[in-house]
Design an enzyme around this catalytic site. Sequence first.
Site, short mmCIF file in Angstrom:
data_model
loop_
_atom_site.label_atom_id
_atom_site.label_comp_id
_atom_site.label_asym_id
_atom_site.label_seq_id
_atom_site.Cartn_x
_atom_site.Cartn_y
_atom_site.Cartn_z
N SER A 22 2.17 21.00 -1.40
CA SER A 22 1.64 19.72 -0.90
C SER A 22 0.13 19.65 -1.04
O SER A 22 -0.49 18.68 -0.65
CB SER A 22 2.03 19.53 0.56
OG SER A 22 1.63 20.66 1.34
N ASN A 109 3.68 24.68 11.36
CA ASN A 109 4.35 23.48 11.87
C ASN A 109 3.49 22.74 12.90
O ASN A 109 3.34 21.52 12.83
CB ASN A 109 5.70 23.84 12.48
CG ASN A 109 6.65 24.41 11.44
OD1 ASN A 109 6.35 24.38 10.25
ND2 ASN A 109 7.78 24.92 11.87
N THR A 154 2.72 -28.74 8.96
CA THR A 154 3.99 -28.08 9.28
C THR A 154 4.85 -28.33 8.04
O THR A 154 4.73 -29.38 7.41
CB THR A 154 4.68 -28.67 10.53
OG1 THR A 154 5.01 -30.04 10.26
CG2 THR A 154 3.81 -28.58 11.78
N HIS A 155 5.66 -27.37 7.67
CA HIS A 155 6.47 -27.45 6.43
C HIS A 155 5.59 -27.66 5.20
O HIS A 155 6.03 -28.23 4.21
CB HIS A 155 7.49 -28.60 6.50
CG HIS A 155 8.26 -28.65 7.78
ND1 HIS A 155 9.43 -27.98 7.99
CD2 HIS A 155 7.99 -29.28 8.95
CE1 HIS A 155 9.87 -28.20 9.21
NE2 HIS A 155 9.00 -28.98 9.83
N SER A 276 -10.27 -15.74 -16.84
CA SER A 276 -9.13 -15.51 -17.73
C SER A 276 -9.66 -15.10 -19.09
O SER A 276 -10.72 -15.56 -19.52
CB SER A 276 -8.31 -16.79 -17.83
OG SER A 276 -7.59 -16.80 -19.05
N LYS A 282 -10.96 -21.10 -16.36
CA LYS A 282 -10.35 -20.51 -15.17
C LYS A 282 -11.29 -19.73 -14.27
O LYS A 282 -12.17 -19.02 -14.73
CB LYS A 282 -9.22 -19.55 -15.59
CG LYS A 282 -8.05 -20.27 -16.19
CD LYS A 282 -7.26 -20.99 -15.13
CE LYS A 282 -5.87 -20.51 -15.21
NZ LYS A 282 -5.14 -20.07 -14.23
N ASN A 284 -10.10 -17.55 -11.02
CA ASN A 284 -8.87 -17.23 -10.28
C ASN A 284 -9.12 -16.51 -8.96
O ASN A 284 -10.04 -15.70 -8.85
CB ASN A 284 -7.98 -16.34 -11.15
CG ASN A 284 -7.52 -17.06 -12.41
OD1 ASN A 284 -7.32 -18.28 -12.39
ND2 ASN A 284 -7.39 -16.33 -13.50
N GLU A 289 -4.77 -12.94 -4.12
CA GLU A 289 -3.44 -12.62 -4.67
C GLU A 289 -3.12 -11.14 -4.54
O GLU A 289 -2.00 -10.75 -4.23
CB GLU A 289 -3.37 -13.05 -6.15
CG GLU A 289 -3.37 -14.56 -6.32
CD GLU A 289 -3.58 -14.98 -7.77
OE1 GLU A 289 -3.07 -14.29 -8.67
OE2 GLU A 289 -4.26 -15.99 -8.00
N TYR A 316 11.14 21.16 13.11
CA TYR A 316 10.52 20.89 11.82
C TYR A 316 11.50 21.08 10.67
O TYR A 316 12.31 22.00 10.66
CB TYR A 316 9.31 21.81 11.60
CG TYR A 316 8.64 21.57 10.26
CD1 TYR A 316 7.69 20.57 10.10
CD2 TYR A 316 9.02 22.30 9.12
CE1 TYR A 316 7.11 20.32 8.86
CE2 TYR A 316 8.44 22.06 7.88
CZ TYR A 316 7.49 21.06 7.76
OH TYR A 316 6.92 20.80 6.53
N GLN A 321 7.20 16.78 5.21
CA GLN A 321 6.05 16.81 4.30
C GLN A 321 5.90 15.45 3.60
O GLN A 321 4.82 15.09 3.15
CB GLN A 321 6.25 17.92 3.27
CG GLN A 321 5.12 18.09 2.30
CD GLN A 321 5.20 19.43 1.58
OE1 GLN A 321 4.99 20.48 2.17
NE2 GLN A 321 5.55 19.41 0.31
N LYS A 324 3.26 12.09 4.18
CA LYS A 324 1.85 11.96 3.82
C LYS A 324 1.51 10.96 2.72
O LYS A 324 0.74 10.02 2.95
CB LYS A 324 1.27 13.33 3.45
CG LYS A 324 1.30 14.28 4.62
CD LYS A 324 0.82 15.66 4.26
CE LYS A 324 1.13 16.64 5.38
NZ LYS A 324 2.60 16.77 5.67
N1 ARG Z 1 3.01 21.37 3.84
C1 ARG Z 1 3.80 21.36 5.03
C2 ARG Z 1 3.94 19.92 5.54
O1 ARG Z 1 3.21 19.12 5.11
C3 ARG Z 1 3.15 22.22 6.09
C4 ARG Z 1 4.11 22.80 7.07
C5 ARG Z 1 4.93 23.82 6.41
N2 ARG Z 1 5.76 24.51 7.33
C6 ARG Z 1 6.81 25.22 6.91
N3 ARG Z 1 7.49 25.84 7.79
N4 ARG Z 1 7.16 25.25 5.67
O2 ARG Z 1 4.79 19.63 6.31
#
Ligand code: ARG
Length: 457
Positions: A22, A109, A154-155, A276, A282, A284, A289, A316, A321, A324
């Site tokens: 990660s 964790n 309205t509408h 454009s 144009k 825009n 948008e 966990y 993961q 993110k």
């Molecule tokens: N990269 C992991 C995450 O984002 C970190 C935690 C990993 N823990 C584990 N027991 N593998 O969740």
Amino acid sequence: MKLWGGRFTKETNELVNEFNASISFDQRFWEQDIEGSLAHVTMLAKQEIISEEDKEAIIGGLQSIREDIKSGTLTITDEYEDIHTFIEATLIERIGEAGKRLHTGRSRNDQVALDMRLYTREEVLATDKLLKDLLLVILRIMEENVETYMPGFTHLQKAQPVTVAHHFGAYFEMFRRDRSRLADLYERMNYCPLGAGALAGTTYPLDREYTASLLHFTGATRNSMDSVSDRDYVIEFLSALSTIMMHLSRFSEEIIIWNTNEYRFVELDDSFSTGSSIMPQKKNPDIAELVRGKTGRVYGALMSMLTTMKGIPLAYNKDMQEDKEMAFDAYDTTKGCIQLFTGMIDTMKFRPTVMEQSAKNGFTNATDAADYLVKKGVAFRDAHGIIGQLVLHCIEKGIALDDLALEEYKKVCPVFEEDIYEAISLKTCVEKRLTKGAPGSKVMHEAIAEAKEYLSK
Ligand code: ARG
């Protein structure tokens, strides 16, 4: 380098390494990871779990890593599984033995749960700040346009006259609610998960409340299993961001319509428009948008997070993961949209004459004409019918109610007098609307004063 090689006899498959890692995206919270470690190690020493000497060495090492990443002399590389591994390995490389004591009484964790929370907490504040800047611009526009008349719809059909101040005041309320949602979720999320360990706490005598206070949390979380597996705050924040985007998207849609050649209520500044490649005429509204369009990916992040979490047993699991990448994208996207949108409306010009003309030609004063008859003793349902007839007549002649001769009025209903014109002027229609929340300038000035007071805090 791995933190967990001990019980393995074989090398990890290369694809597994790649799939599992990660670091490409969690390096974003390297600073939070160091901040958390500094607090953890300070607490470990206070509890005499590690020596003062080791603490000093670890703090010195972590600070040097922080400086070097900041200055660019230390680069975060993809050889490590995640940011936690990278920082711990670099620390051990730099200070040796003492570095190996940093992870005492901690698991990745609770570490990642902390880092994500610290990072998200800052994003909540940054988003709030941008919303406040947007509200300041909306307020400025409101103050300048208490008597800029326009049709209310309205509408998407012209309904009754309002003012630019009133229309923008509606958005002021939406973004104010968005800020209060952020404040609510901030309060709920502001508890420290560190010390939850892998899932079941630890046998070391950690002082979790102390760590929490070092990191400016309200306190420590209550249940260790929940602490490592709770991502509610990410969901709540993504939901708040989705609502912000929904508001921005509605506002963008209106600006796109107002900026069309047909409406011409506003003109976007050249600095916030694009051209454009083929059509030279144009200009825009691409920013509006794009804001409208990017709403989709923020909703997507919310859906993705809800779906990821729905089947995860305690505590966990690696699924988490996945909290993110899309969340980070949504954080960045929303902040960018608020900022761009603010600049766009800050530089946008209104065309008051066009808006006023449009309100007049759209019979937005028809309700007021009916109310005029009611005041002269006609029942509202009859008045509605009479004005309906007159509107039809005006449509056929291509004129506004304001332009119809008094004898024409009288032909349909003898109750009409010369004062009908004053009664249905746009100014009267707006100014007489004085209930709380209405566009009349007296109540509008009060609303503006209240909004100013709110923003001064
Ligand atoms: N990269 C992991 C995450 O984002 C970190 C935690 C990993 N823990 C584990 N027991 N593998 O969740």
